[in-house]
Design an enzyme around this catalytic site. Sequence first.
Site, PDB file in Angstrom:
ATOM      1  N   GLU A  40      -5.220   3.696   3.714  1.00 58.86           N
ATOM      2  CA  GLU A  40      -4.197   4.021   4.699  1.00 58.86           C
ATOM      3  C   GLU A  40      -4.831   4.838   5.829  1.00 58.86           C
ATOM      4  OE1 GLU A  40       0.342   5.828   4.701  1.00 58.86           O
ATOM      5  OE2 GLU A  40      -1.124   6.709   3.335  1.00 58.86           O
ATOM      6  N   LYS A 113       5.074  -0.255   5.749  1.00 61.96           N
ATOM      7  CA  LYS A 113       5.387   0.738   4.711  1.00 61.96           C
ATOM      8  C   LYS A 113       6.887   1.027   4.675  1.00 61.96           C
ATOM      9  CE  LYS A 113       3.900   5.380   3.246  1.00 61.96           C
ATOM     10  NZ  LYS A 113       3.048   6.530   3.634  1.00 61.96           N
ATOM     11  N   CYS A 158       0.706   3.950  -0.291  1.00 64.33           N
ATOM     12  CA  CYS A 158       0.791   5.386  -0.558  1.00 64.33           C
ATOM     13  C   CYS A 158       2.110   5.815  -1.219  1.00 64.33           C
ATOM     14  CB  CYS A 158       0.537   6.142   0.744  1.00 64.33           C
ATOM     15  SG  CYS A 158       0.019   7.871   0.514  1.00 64.33           S
TER      16      CYS A 158
END
Length: 271
Positions: A40, A113, A158
Amino acid sequence: MKLATLQMVSTGVVSDNLQQARSLLEQAAREGAELAVLPEYFCLIGQHDADKLAIQEAFGSGPIQDFLADAARSLGLWVVGGTLPLSASRPDRVYNSSLVFNPQGECVARYDKMHLFRFDNGVESYDESRVLDRGAQPTRFALPSQDGHLWQVGLSVCYDLRFAELYRAYARDGVDLILVPSAFTHTTGQAHWEVLLRARAIENLAYVGAAAQGGEHPNGRRTWGQSLVVDPWGLVLAQRAHGAGVVCAELSPHTLQQRRSQLPALQHRLL
């Protein structure tokens, strides 16, 4: 199939980060990887959250996307570009997007995301919603590997790791491998990183590959690192604690089939 998860310690200088990423991708190719995953924010960890806005690209065009396409094509790799900021409908927001490029340099998948990180323990404070728009749906792609298996790959980023329902949705779709490019903080990573990654592998009987930021960044942020690859039984196949480097592991279709046959938990779901 050999998977490489690439660990970086990105800075606020895009050109330096791309140079570091290229070097790691070249190493992954030399080590025989078919799929290489960048972390990321591989392209930038700036001084301020809003620094992402200054380097944003429209989807399909821009120097960072060109870099990823060229690396995939020239190295003959499947490349997952961790995340980069792609333009949203509002000028003060971007998407934190993971792009997948095939060995021909074509972008074949995009995942924005979905879950935006917020954390405040009185010492550290983060709120991604200040500059990010959240994605709306899961994304997976198919990768025909040299071992003859058509790998179904699910994308996440994440903080998504804390939301088991996303990964269960991938399991329902028959995903074999889940990717988690990340920049976990040192605080939350020390507490939860490995146990969550192993849990996602175990409960979904899938491989998990996590490429992380791992070290001290010029802006003072400290990321946890520990890029790793986990097998469907929860065994950590390879990992790296800190600093830039390449983590490689072999993924076996036979192991995947064997574990799912021995323990058909995915067939026993009730809800």
